[in-house]
Design a protein around this motif. Structure first.
Motif, PDB file in Angstrom:
ATOM      1  N   VAL A  89      -5.538  -2.398  -6.636  1.00 12.10           N
ATOM      2  CA  VAL A  89      -4.579  -2.476  -5.523  1.00 12.10           C
ATOM      3  C   VAL A  89      -5.358  -2.080  -4.276  1.00 12.10           C
ATOM      4  N   ARG A  90      -5.358  -2.931  -3.273  1.00 14.51           N
ATOM      5  CA  ARG A  90      -6.185  -2.686  -2.086  1.00 14.51           C
ATOM      6  C   ARG A  90      -5.336  -2.475  -0.834  1.00 14.51           C
ATOM      7  N   ALA A  91      -5.864  -1.670   0.078  1.00 10.47           N
ATOM      8  CA  ALA A  91      -5.252  -1.504   1.399  1.00 10.47           C
ATOM      9  C   ALA A  91      -5.625  -2.716   2.246  1.00 10.47           C
ATOM     10  N   GLY A  92      -5.045  -2.797   3.429  1.00  8.46           N
ATOM     11  CA  GLY A  92      -5.344  -3.918   4.309  1.00  8.46           C
ATOM     12  C   GLY A  92      -6.819  -4.025   4.639  1.00  8.46           C
ATOM     13  N   SER A  93      -7.522  -2.904   4.618  1.00  6.38           N
ATOM     14  CA  SER A  93      -8.954  -2.891   4.926  1.00  6.38           C
ATOM     15  C   SER A  93      -9.810  -3.365   3.754  1.00  6.38           C
ATOM     16  N   GLY A  94      -9.169  -3.528   2.575  1.00  8.21           N
ATOM     17  CA  GLY A  94      -9.921  -3.928   1.386  1.00  8.21           C
ATOM     18  C   GLY A  94     -10.295  -2.773   0.490  1.00  8.21           C
ATOM     19  N   THR A  95     -10.041  -1.554   0.943  1.00 10.91           N
ATOM     20  CA  THR A  95     -10.355  -0.374   0.141  1.00 10.91           C
ATOM     21  C   THR A  95      -9.427  -0.286  -1.066  1.00 10.91           C
ATOM     22  N   ILE A  96      -9.979   0.049  -2.224  1.00  7.15           N
ATOM     23  CA  ILE A  96      -9.152   0.210  -3.421  1.00  7.15           C
ATOM     24  C   ILE A  96      -8.375   1.519  -3.324  1.00  7.15           C
ATOM     25  N   ILE A  97      -7.032   1.394  -3.364  1.00  3.48           N
ATOM     26  CA  ILE A  97      -6.171   2.576  -3.250  1.00  3.48           C
ATOM     27  C   ILE A  97      -5.415   2.858  -4.557  1.00  3.48           C
ATOM     28  N   PRO A 121       0.813  -1.227   0.000  1.00  4.68           N
ATOM     29  CA  PRO A 121       0.000   0.000   0.000  1.00  4.68           C
ATOM     30  C   PRO A 121       0.839   1.267   0.000  1.00  4.68           C
ATOM     31  N   SER A 122       2.036   1.209   0.614  1.00  2.73           N
ATOM     32  CA  SER A 122       2.889   2.397   0.670  1.00  2.73           C
ATOM     33  C   SER A 122       3.327   2.856  -0.718  1.00  2.73           C
ATOM     34  N   VAL A 123       3.341   1.927  -1.666  1.00  2.00           N
ATOM     35  CA  VAL A 123       3.749   2.252  -3.031  1.00  2.00           C
ATOM     36  C   VAL A 123       2.828   3.310  -3.643  1.00  2.00           C
ATOM     37  N   MET A 124       1.552   3.237  -3.306  1.00  2.00           N
ATOM     38  CA  MET A 124       0.591   4.158  -3.904  1.00  2.00           C
ATOM     39  C   MET A 124       0.688   5.565  -3.321  1.00  2.00           C
ATOM     40  N   ALA A 125       1.536   5.738  -2.298  1.00  6.37           N
ATOM     41  CA  ALA A 125       1.697   7.060  -1.689  1.00  6.37           C
ATOM     42  C   ALA A 125       3.035   7.686  -2.027  1.00  6.37           C
ATOM     43  N   ASP A 126       3.844   6.983  -2.829  1.00 10.03           N
ATOM     44  CA  ASP A 126       5.192   7.482  -3.110  1.00 10.03           C
ATOM     45  C   ASP A 126       5.545   7.153  -4.551  1.00 10.03           C
ATOM     46  N   GLN A 127       5.741   8.174  -5.357  1.00 17.00           N
ATOM     47  CA  GLN A 127       6.013   7.977  -6.775  1.00 17.00           C
ATOM     48  C   GLN A 127       7.313   7.222  -7.014  1.00 17.00           C
TER      49      GLN A 127
END
Length: 217
Positions: free
Chosen positions: A173-181, A80-86
Motif C-alpha cells: 500500500v503506497r502513499a501518493g509519493s510512492g512510499t510504502i505505508i 493512505p488514511s486507512v493505514m493511520a486509523d484502525q
C-alpha cells in the motif's frame, strides 16, 4: 528301437518340423518385442503424465497470478488514511467483498513495521487480541520487505487457528509519493476448497494422486 519321429512319413516329419520352427520363432519374437513394447508403453505414459502436469502447472500459475494481480489492484486503491486509523482499516477490509472471496484464510492490513492493523473476517471473540500481532520477523514478511512489490512468499502455517498451511499474497500500500505505508495481504489455504483443490482432488488412474511441495522440501 527306432525313434517314433523316424518312422513317420516324410510329409508328417516336415510338417512337424515347420510347426516346431514356427513355435520357436514366435517365442523368439515375443521375447524380443515384449521389452520393446514395455519401453514404448512406459514412454507414452511418461509423456502423457508430463503433458498433464505441465497443463495443470500452467493453469495454477495463471490463477495464482490473477489472484495476486487482483490483490495488488485492491492495494493500489487503498486510501493512505486507512493505514493511520484502525477503525477505517477494519471497515475497508470488511468492504473488500470481491477480493475477500479469493482468499479463504482472510485479508490483513499490516503496517510497515509488521504489526497487524486489521483483519477480515474477524477471528472469534476469544482470539480478537490479534491486532498488533508482530509479523516483523516472519519469513513471509521479510520476503515482502526485500521485494518491495506484490509477491507470493514461501508457504507457511497460518497464524490464525487452527493453523492451516497457507499461501500468502502480499501487495504494498503506497502513499501518493510512492512510499510504502503498509501491506495488504491475503491468505489462501493449501488444503482449502479453492484453486488448490483441483490438484488435491485429481486422481491419476485408480490409485494415483498429486501433491504440491516447495522447492526447499
Amino acid at each position: 528301437m527306432s525313434h517314433p519321429f523316424s518312422t513317420m512319413p516324410v510329409k508328417k516329419q516336415l510338417a512337424l518340423l515347420f510347426l516346431s520352427s514356427g513355435v520357436l520363432f514366435m517365442l523368439a519374437v515375443y521375447a524380443i518385442i515384449t521389452p520393446t513394447l514395455h519401453r514404448v508403453r512406459t514412454a507414452v505414459i511418461a509423456d502423457h503424465q508430463s503433458e498433464l502436469l505441465t497443463a495443470l502447472q500452467s493453469g495454477l500459475d495463471t490463477q495464482l497470478s490473477t489472484a495476486l494481480t487482483q490483490l495488488a489492484a485492491a492495494a493500489k486503491i487503498t486510501p493512505p488514511s486507512v493505514m493511520a486509523d484502525q477503525v477505517q482499516a477494519q471497515r475497508f477490509l470488511d468492504n473488500c467483498v470481491g477480493i475477500k472471496a479469493q482468499f479463504d484464510d482472510g485479508l490483513m492490513l499490516i503496517t510497515p513495521q509488521g504489526k497487524v492493523l486489521a483483519e477480515s473476517p474477524l477471528p472469534p471473540l476469544a482470539q480478537q487480541q490479534r491486532n498488533g500481532v508482530d509479523f516483523a520477523g516472519h519469513p513471509a514478511f521479510l520476503q515482502a520487505i526485500a521485494a518491495q512489490r506484490p509477491l507470493i512468499p514461501t508457504p507457511f502455517f497460518s497464524l490464525r487457528p487452527p493453523h492451516h498451511p497457507v499461501a500468502a499474497f502480499f501487495a504494498p500500500v503506497r502513499a501518493g509519493s510512492g512510499t510504502i505505508i503498509g501491506w495488504l495481504t491475503g491468505g489462501m489455504r493449501l488444503d482449502g476448497n479453492n484453486l488448490f483443490a483441483d490438484i488435491v482432488k485429481y486422481k491419476v488412474g485408480k490409485t494415483g494422486y498429486m501433491y504440491l511441495y516447495a522447492q526447499d522440501r
